[in-house]
Each structure stands twice: as C-alpha cells, then as structure tokens.
Enzyme design. Structure first.
Site, PDB file in Angstrom:
ATOM      1  N   THR A  72       0.845  -1.203   0.000  1.00 47.07           N
ATOM      2  CA  THR A  72       0.000   0.000   0.000  1.00 47.07           C
ATOM      3  C   THR A  72       0.875   1.246   0.000  1.00 47.07           C
ATOM      4  O   THR A  72       0.647   2.179  -0.777  1.00 47.07           O
ATOM      5  CB  THR A  72      -0.940  -0.017   1.228  1.00 47.07           C
ATOM      6  OG1 THR A  72      -1.734  -1.207   1.146  1.00 47.07           O
ATOM      7  CG2 THR A  72      -1.827   1.199   1.271  1.00 47.07           C
ATOM      8  N   ASN A 149      -4.801  -9.536  -8.229  1.00 48.44           N
ATOM      9  CA  ASN A 149      -4.996 -10.221  -6.950  1.00 48.44           C
ATOM     10  C   ASN A 149      -6.225 -11.121  -6.934  1.00 48.44           C
ATOM     11  O   ASN A 149      -6.280 -12.091  -6.196  1.00 48.44           O
ATOM     12  CB  ASN A 149      -5.071  -9.207  -5.807  1.00 48.44           C
ATOM     13  CG  ASN A 149      -5.914  -8.007  -6.133  1.00 48.44           C
ATOM     14  OD1 ASN A 149      -5.647  -7.286  -7.097  1.00 48.44           O
ATOM     15  ND2 ASN A 149      -6.953  -7.780  -5.349  1.00 48.44           N
ATOM     16  N   CYS A 321      -9.094  -7.730   0.080  1.00 50.29           N
ATOM     17  CA  CYS A 321      -8.762  -6.551   0.860  1.00 50.29           C
ATOM     18  C   CYS A 321      -9.988  -5.719   1.215  1.00 50.29           C
ATOM     19  O   CYS A 321      -9.913  -4.819   2.021  1.00 50.29           O
ATOM     20  CB  CYS A 321      -7.746  -5.696   0.125  1.00 50.29           C
ATOM     21  SG  CYS A 321      -6.208  -6.584  -0.102  1.00 50.29           S
TER      22      CYS A 321
HETATM   23  N1  PLP Z   1      -1.316  -4.674  -4.397  1.00 52.25           N
HETATM   24  C1  PLP Z   1      -1.921  -5.857  -4.574  1.00 52.25           C
HETATM   25  C2  PLP Z   1      -2.128  -6.370  -5.956  1.00 52.25           C
HETATM   26  C3  PLP Z   1      -2.361  -6.580  -3.466  1.00 52.25           C
HETATM   27  O1  PLP Z   1      -2.977  -7.741  -3.646  1.00 52.25           O
HETATM   28  C4  PLP Z   1      -2.155  -6.056  -2.176  1.00 52.25           C
HETATM   29  C5  PLP Z   1      -2.645  -6.759  -0.962  1.00 52.25           C
HETATM   30  O2  PLP Z   1      -3.661  -7.372  -0.937  1.00 52.25           O
HETATM   31  C6  PLP Z   1      -1.509  -4.822  -2.050  1.00 52.25           C
HETATM   32  C7  PLP Z   1      -1.094  -4.167  -3.184  1.00 52.25           C
HETATM   33  C8  PLP Z   1      -1.262  -4.193  -0.710  1.00 52.25           C
HETATM   34  O3  PLP Z   1      -0.122  -4.718  -0.114  1.00 52.25           O
HETATM   35  P1  PLP Z   1       0.095  -4.589   1.490  1.00 52.25           P
HETATM   36  O4  PLP Z   1      -0.898  -5.505   2.107  1.00 52.25           O
HETATM   37  O5  PLP Z   1       1.518  -5.017   1.697  1.00 52.25           O
HETATM   38  O6  PLP Z   1      -0.122  -3.159   1.834  1.00 52.25           O
END
Ligand code: PLP
Length: 381
Positions: A72, A149, A321
């Site tokens: 993020t 994702n 998420c």
């Molecule tokens: N980008 C993608 C494609 C993700 O799947 C995720 C998490 O689910 C993130 C970014 C965010 O990563 P983090 O959980 O390390 O902040």
C-alpha cells in the site's frame, strides 16, 4: 480436520526459516540502523544484506530498493511521489488495479490530473489498443499491475511499458501478487518503478519495497530523518526488513519448485469445478499458478465463503482486501461480468502447505454445500 488455508493471495504464513532469521533482531540485536555504535552497525549490516537479497530476486542493484511498510505504501509513494515531480497531465491506470493504486490515482484529479482507466478484455487482460489510444494524450504516469490479486491474470507489462516510454510517461507496476509466484525481473518489465510486499511471499506483514529506475526521482511521502536515500524517512523496521530479505532468498526456489505443483493442484480443482457447472474467471488468460476465481451462478459468494468456512476451508469472496464490502468486484465488472454473477465470485489461492488431498476434501465439501444452497435458492423462488 483442522481448518485448511486457501487464501494465500490475502496473506501467507511466515516461513519458519524467515522467522529464525528475524528473531535475533527482535531480541538481542535491537540497534537502530542509524546509530554509530556496535548495535547500530549490526542493524545497518542486516538491512544492507536484506537489500541485496531483495535486489537479487528482482534483478536490480541494491541502491534501487527503497524499503516501505508494504504494498500500500509502495503504490501510494509512487503515484503521489511521481505526481509531486511532474506537471499535472494524464494518469492512466488499468481498470483492475488494487485500491491502493486506484484511489491515490483518483485523488490526483483534485490536483488537476486527468484520470484515464485502461480497459481489459473479458479474460481480464489489458487491452493494448486502448493503452495506445489513451497515450495519444500527453501522459505523465502509467500504472498497470503485473498479476491481478483476484483473477491471478498476468499482464503484458513490458508491452505497456514500451508504449509508456514512447509516450515519455513514467511507468509503474504493482508486482505484489506476482512476486514469488512467477519470475519477476525488473529490467525485463520495462518499467520505472515496481511495488512488492513481504507478506505475500511467506515473509512478515508491514514491510515491502519500491524498486526504482535510477533515473527517476520521487517526491517523498514521508519526510524526516532522510532514511532510504531521503525517499522514506523513519527508523528502519530491521526485523521486518531482515525477514523480507530472507523471504526473497527463498522465493526464487519457490517459483521453480512450488509453482508447477500448485499449477497441477489448480488443474485438479478446476476440472471438477467445471464439471459442477462453475464459471471460472480469467481461465482463458495466462495466470499465476496458485489462483482460481469462480462462481456458481445463483449462489452469493459471501454465503459460499461462510458455508465453506463452517466446513473447515478458508477461501475469499470478491477482493480479499475489501471483504467487508458487498459491492461486486470492480475487476469483474471491468471484465464485463454482470453484477449479479460478479456477486457470486469466490477466490481460492493455493500455497506451499496445501496438498492434493486437501483439494479433494475441499471439492467434496463444496459439492455438498453447493447442492444445499441450490436447493434453498430453488425453494425461495
Ligand atoms: N497490491 C496488490 C495487488 C495486493 O494484492 C495487495 C494486498 O492485498 C496490495 C497491493 C497491498 O499490499 P500490502 O498488504 O503489503 O499493503
């Protein structure tokens, strides 16, 4: 039987070897990497070694790795940091980006940026003709994720990168879901920046990196003590960074050895799912080997997830998420899936601990759950 974990795209368990590497830095080696004494020197050495491990996995020099608190932060740092260096123009992002790219991009509209969503086809692949059409407008920033994702669909990032470079835009890719599942070679991707995260590759939560081309400069999101070449101030999370380095060291082997095993298990799963009448999203595209995203039309994804959890299997509905939201997945809508079909989406993401026997047990449980839910739906009509 204990609960079976099939949600590795949400997060992965911490590898025991990663934990072992981290423990000294949570106990006796607690120095601040900026301190000049022995404790600080040991912490600095550990951070440097981890930087080398991360860099080696993605084919860059250590100086190109900026540690962050995760995916993020990496994505926000790039989008906001690039916008801070450029004159407002167009920012083009794919319609299937994770919210931590999509939202900061959207927020740039307030600063005078024009936000352009890049279309995907019905299999969830970026439409290169739409990218070319979009880039006819003066464009400052392009961001297209490497692997999605939800569907696991892999994008032709290098081809988008070529178009972006020709248009003199800065090109970024979110490789959080690709790392550790397929080979991720920064130079081959043709990008200026790439985001990765440790907790998706059997490393700890709350640590990741932004990998940068040496020629670009970003406006830092965080100012302060000037850590990470001034790009990310804040005392380094030494145990987390050490864990990320150890996880990267193990990831190369995983891509070679685990990926074929996961691909085989997914085939086993999807053969039966098709026989049961499931629709599988993105199955016509090249996908990371561990992910399967499917629906049984007429059955709510949320209900299926709860029933499967009761039966001892952890899977996700829609985007993991934002699993508290009942909005249909933006990724599926962008693929042209009807909202009522999209609401049925369930994602199963395999990982290192899973076995074919667990997949068999899951399919038996699923058969029972689906039959019961179909009966209930039929009675309600
Ligand atoms: N980008 C993608 C494609 C993700 O799947 C995720 C998490 O689910 C993130 C970014 C965010 O990563 P983090 O959980 O390390 O902040």
């Amino acid at each position: 039987m204990k609960h079976v974990y099939f949600d590795h795209n949400a997060t992965t368990p911490l590898d025991e070897r990663v934990l072992a590497a981290m423990l000294p830095y949570l106990r006796e080696q607690y120095g601040n990497a900026s301190s000049r004494h022995e404790f600080g020197t040991l912490a600095r050495k550990a951070v440097n070694q981890a930087r080398e491990q991360v860099a080696a996995l993605v084919g860059v020099q250590p100086v190109q790795v900026v540690f962050t608190s995760g995916g993020t932060e990496g994505n926000n740092s790039f989008v906001k940091g690039a916008a801070g260096m450029l004159k407002p123009g167009q920012i083009a992002v794919s319609a299937i980006e994770h919210p931590c790219v999509a939202k900061p991009a959207q927020e740039l509209a307030r600063a005078g940026w024009k936000v352009r969503k890049l279309a995907v086809d019905t299999e969830g692949r970026i439409d290169l003709t739409d990218v070319a059409a979009a880039l006819k407008e003066p464009t400052g920033i392009v961001s297209v994720m490497f692997a999605n994702n939800e569907t696991g669909v892999i994008q032709d990032v290098a081809a988008v990168g070529e178009l972006a470079r020709a248009a003199r835009a800065w090109m970024h890719t979110d490789a959080v879901q690709a790392l550790g599942k397929i080979e991720v070679d920064f130079p081959a991707l043709n990008v200026h920046a790439m985001t990765i995260s440790a907790h998706k590759i059997y490393g700890p939560k709350g640590v990741g990196a932004l990998v940068l081309d040496k020629r670009i400069e970003l406006k830092p999101l965080m100012s302060g003590g000037g850590h990470e070449q001034g790009l990310r101030s804040g005392t380094e999370n030494v145990p987390g960074i050490v864990g990320f380095g150890a996880a990267c060291e193990l990831a190369a082997g995983r891509v070679r050895e685990l990926a074929p095993r996961l691909a085989e298990m997914r085939s086993q799963l999807e053969r039966t799912l098709r026989g049961m009448g499931a629709v599988i999203f993105g199955a016509g595209a090249t996908r990371v080997p561990n992910t399967s995203y499917f629906t049984f039309p007429g059955i709510e994804g949320e209900t299926l997830v709860i029933e499967l959890d009761n039966a001892g299997f952890a899977v996700a509905s829609g985007a993991a998420c934002s699993s508290t939201s009942t909005e249909p997945s933006a990724t599926l809508l962008a693929m042209g899936v009807a909202p009522d079909i999209a609401r049925g989406a369930v994602r199963l993401s395999l990982g290192s601990g899973n076995t074919p026997a667990e997949v068999e047990a899951f399919l038996r449980a699923l058969t029972g759950v689906v039959a019961r839910l179909k009966q209930l739906t039929a009675m309600a009509v």
